[in-house]
Scaffold this active site. Structure first.
Site, mmCIF file in Angstrom:
data_model
loop_
_atom_site.group_PDB
_atom_site.id
_atom_site.type_symbol
_atom_site.label_atom_id
_atom_site.label_comp_id
_atom_site.label_asym_id
_atom_site.label_seq_id
_atom_site.Cartn_x
_atom_site.Cartn_y
_atom_site.Cartn_z
ATOM 1 N N ARG A 15 34.875 27.147 1.565
ATOM 2 C CA ARG A 15 35.306 25.862 2.153
ATOM 3 C C ARG A 15 36.411 25.230 1.301
ATOM 4 O O ARG A 15 37.578 25.244 1.664
ATOM 5 C CB ARG A 15 34.081 24.935 2.303
ATOM 6 C CG ARG A 15 34.322 23.718 3.187
ATOM 7 C CD ARG A 15 35.042 22.572 2.508
ATOM 8 N NE ARG A 15 34.359 22.060 1.333
ATOM 9 C CZ ARG A 15 34.893 21.154 0.521
ATOM 10 N NH1 ARG A 15 36.102 20.679 0.746
ATOM 11 N NH2 ARG A 15 34.243 20.751 -0.560
ATOM 12 N N ASP A 16 36.053 24.729 0.138
ATOM 13 C CA ASP A 16 37.049 24.045 -0.708
ATOM 14 C C ASP A 16 38.135 25.028 -1.146
ATOM 15 O O ASP A 16 39.319 24.678 -1.224
ATOM 16 C CB ASP A 16 36.340 23.460 -1.945
ATOM 17 C CG ASP A 16 36.978 22.188 -2.456
ATOM 18 O OD1 ASP A 16 38.120 21.917 -2.078
ATOM 19 O OD2 ASP A 16 36.331 21.465 -3.240
ATOM 20 N N HIS A 211 31.149 18.350 -9.395
ATOM 21 C CA HIS A 211 32.117 19.076 -8.551
ATOM 22 C C HIS A 211 33.498 18.820 -9.153
ATOM 23 O O HIS A 211 34.186 17.873 -8.781
ATOM 24 C CB HIS A 211 32.006 18.529 -7.115
ATOM 25 C CG HIS A 211 32.968 19.116 -6.135
ATOM 26 N ND1 HIS A 211 32.576 20.011 -5.153
ATOM 27 C CD2 HIS A 211 34.292 18.943 -5.944
ATOM 28 C CE1 HIS A 211 33.625 20.343 -4.410
ATOM 29 N NE2 HIS A 211 34.683 19.696 -4.873
ATOM 30 N N HIS A 213 37.330 19.765 -10.219
ATOM 31 C CA HIS A 213 38.536 20.577 -10.052
ATOM 32 C C HIS A 213 39.198 20.734 -11.428
ATOM 33 O O HIS A 213 38.919 19.967 -12.351
ATOM 34 C CB HIS A 213 39.463 19.931 -9.018
ATOM 35 C CG HIS A 213 38.952 20.076 -7.607
ATOM 36 N ND1 HIS A 213 39.507 20.940 -6.695
ATOM 37 C CD2 HIS A 213 37.914 19.485 -6.971
ATOM 38 C CE1 HIS A 213 38.840 20.872 -5.557
ATOM 39 N NE2 HIS A 213 37.856 19.987 -5.695
ATOM 40 N N CYS A 244 42.870 20.245 -2.412
ATOM 41 C CA CYS A 244 42.522 19.350 -1.301
ATOM 42 C C CYS A 244 43.792 19.006 -0.534
ATOM 43 O O CYS A 244 44.782 18.585 -1.132
ATOM 44 C CB CYS A 244 41.858 18.084 -1.836
ATOM 45 S SG CYS A 244 41.440 16.929 -0.508
ATOM 46 N N ASN A 253 38.760 24.243 -7.602
ATOM 47 C CA ASN A 253 37.576 23.904 -8.399
ATOM 48 C C ASN A 253 37.540 24.773 -9.637
ATOM 49 O O ASN A 253 38.203 25.806 -9.709
ATOM 50 C CB ASN A 253 36.290 24.209 -7.613
ATOM 51 C CG ASN A 253 36.148 23.341 -6.405
ATOM 52 O OD1 ASN A 253 36.746 23.609 -5.373
ATOM 53 N ND2 ASN A 253 35.371 22.295 -6.540
#
Ligand code: HMG
Ligand code: MG
Length: 306
Positions: A15-16, A211, A213, A244, A253
């Site tokens: 996802r990310d 979480h 980055h 993002c 991340n």
């Protein structure tokens, strides 16, 4: 405080890690990646986003991805496949696909909230409440995200109290866990510790995740700082993939391989195997032609060649 005995890893690569890729990635490649991640030992994989395809085109295939994962017999025993759902429309689609865990995502910065989900923080919380309620009625677990916990691309510094207020609201709404996002990777260890201390006054540390980055190369140091405070859930992305779409310049991340290497060194248990996850990182970066941002992965590959 001592380090936790074990850490639960949430793999956010599919996802990310992929959401910002400009060229379409085949659904089959995404499913292959998810399968390999599960094969490396992951027990929780964030696999898709039920968001507007106009906002994030790469996540437009959320339905086929989640339907395939939720098919009986396909889901590996014990693996949770979750997806982002910003509103009821997203949640209804997720329910139709048989999804068992979703995440709502808010921010501690007003400007980022507007850019990312087109509403204020207060409006976002009003929007999430019925999502959480409806999900719970369906027996679906809901995770909450707070973005910009250590800085905002539009507003700069963010007060720890602002992070605490949104985290508390998500917790009280019924999110089983709140994941604290250093969206643009500007945090440093003392700032991370102070932010966490502020949030942990309102939300028990057992219900908090990190979480981070890695834009400025601080993510591992920040993780050590919050692990020392007792955080035992870490989000990471294989090969450090990602960024993002609404935080220009932010990199991926922290790399899962680097986190696994760190945890192994600290004697903290995790189900993910370093050699196997490094092989997955090597494979996906070649597939999508991206550099492998995991130093541990590059080192494992070099050691194999010696
Ligand atoms: P909006 O434009 O205000 O929504 O966007 P709307 O309700 O006015 O609807 C506009 C259009 O979107 C309509 O379609 C809706 O049907 C459609 P049209 O009539 O124009 O054809 N729509 C949807 N389509 C599919 N799924 C949906 C959905 N909702 C509406 N769920 C919205 C509001 C939230 C939808 C939009 O802003 C959006 O999709 N944003 C997503 C942004 C995003 O995914 N960002 C990246 C993930 S967050 C992140 O990466 C941070 C994190 O990693 C933590 C960290 O690092 O900090 C989690
Ligand atoms: Mg993120």
């Amino acid at each position: 405080m001592a380090f936790p005995e074990s850490v639960r890893l949430v793999e956010v690569g599919p996802r990310d890690g992929l959401q910002n890729e400009p060229d379409p990635i085949a659904t089959a490649t995404k499913l292959d990646l998810i399968d390999r991640l599960a094969g490396a030992g992951h027990r929780h994989i964030e696999a898709a986003s039920f968001v507007s395809p106009k906002w994030v085109p790469q996540m437009a295939d959320h339905r086929p991805v989640m339907q395939a994962l939720m098919q009986e017999g396909k889901a590996r025993h014990g693996v949770t496949y979750s997806a982002l759902t910003p509103n009821l429309k997203g949640l209804e689609a997720a329910i139709e696909c048989g999804v068992t865990e979703v995440a709502v995502f808010g921010a501690a910065s007003e400007s980022f909230s507007h850019k990312n989900i087109n509403c204020s923080i207060a409006e976002s919380l009003d929007r999430f409440a019925p999502v959480v309620e409806r999900a719970q009625a369906e027996g679906i677990r809901v995770r909450g995200y707070v973005s910009c916990v250590l800085g905002c691309p539009y507003e700069g510094d963010i007060a720890p109290e602002a992070v605490a207020a949104v985290s508390r609201a998500l917790d009280q709404m019924g999110c089983y866990e709140v994941s604290l996002g250093d969206t643009i990777g500007t945090g440093t260890p003392l700032a991370a510790k102070r932010m966490l201390e502020a949030v942990a006054r309102d939300v028990p540390i057992e219900r908090l995740a990190a979480h981070f980055h890695d834009t400025y190369g601080q993510a591992l140091a920040n993780l050590v700082a919050v692990l020392e405070e007792g955080v035992a859930v870490i989000d990471a992305s294989v090969a450090g993939l990602g960024g993002c779409p609404y935080a220009k310049g932010a990199s991926g991340n922290v790399a899962t391989e680097d986190v696994v290497y760190l945890l192994n060194g600290l004697g903290i248990k995790t189900p993910v195997d370093l050699a196997r996850i490094a092989a997955v990182g090597d494979w996906i970066t070649k597939e999508i032609r991206r550099p492998n941002r995991s130093k541990a992965s590059v080192a494992v590959a070099a050691a194999g060649e010696r």
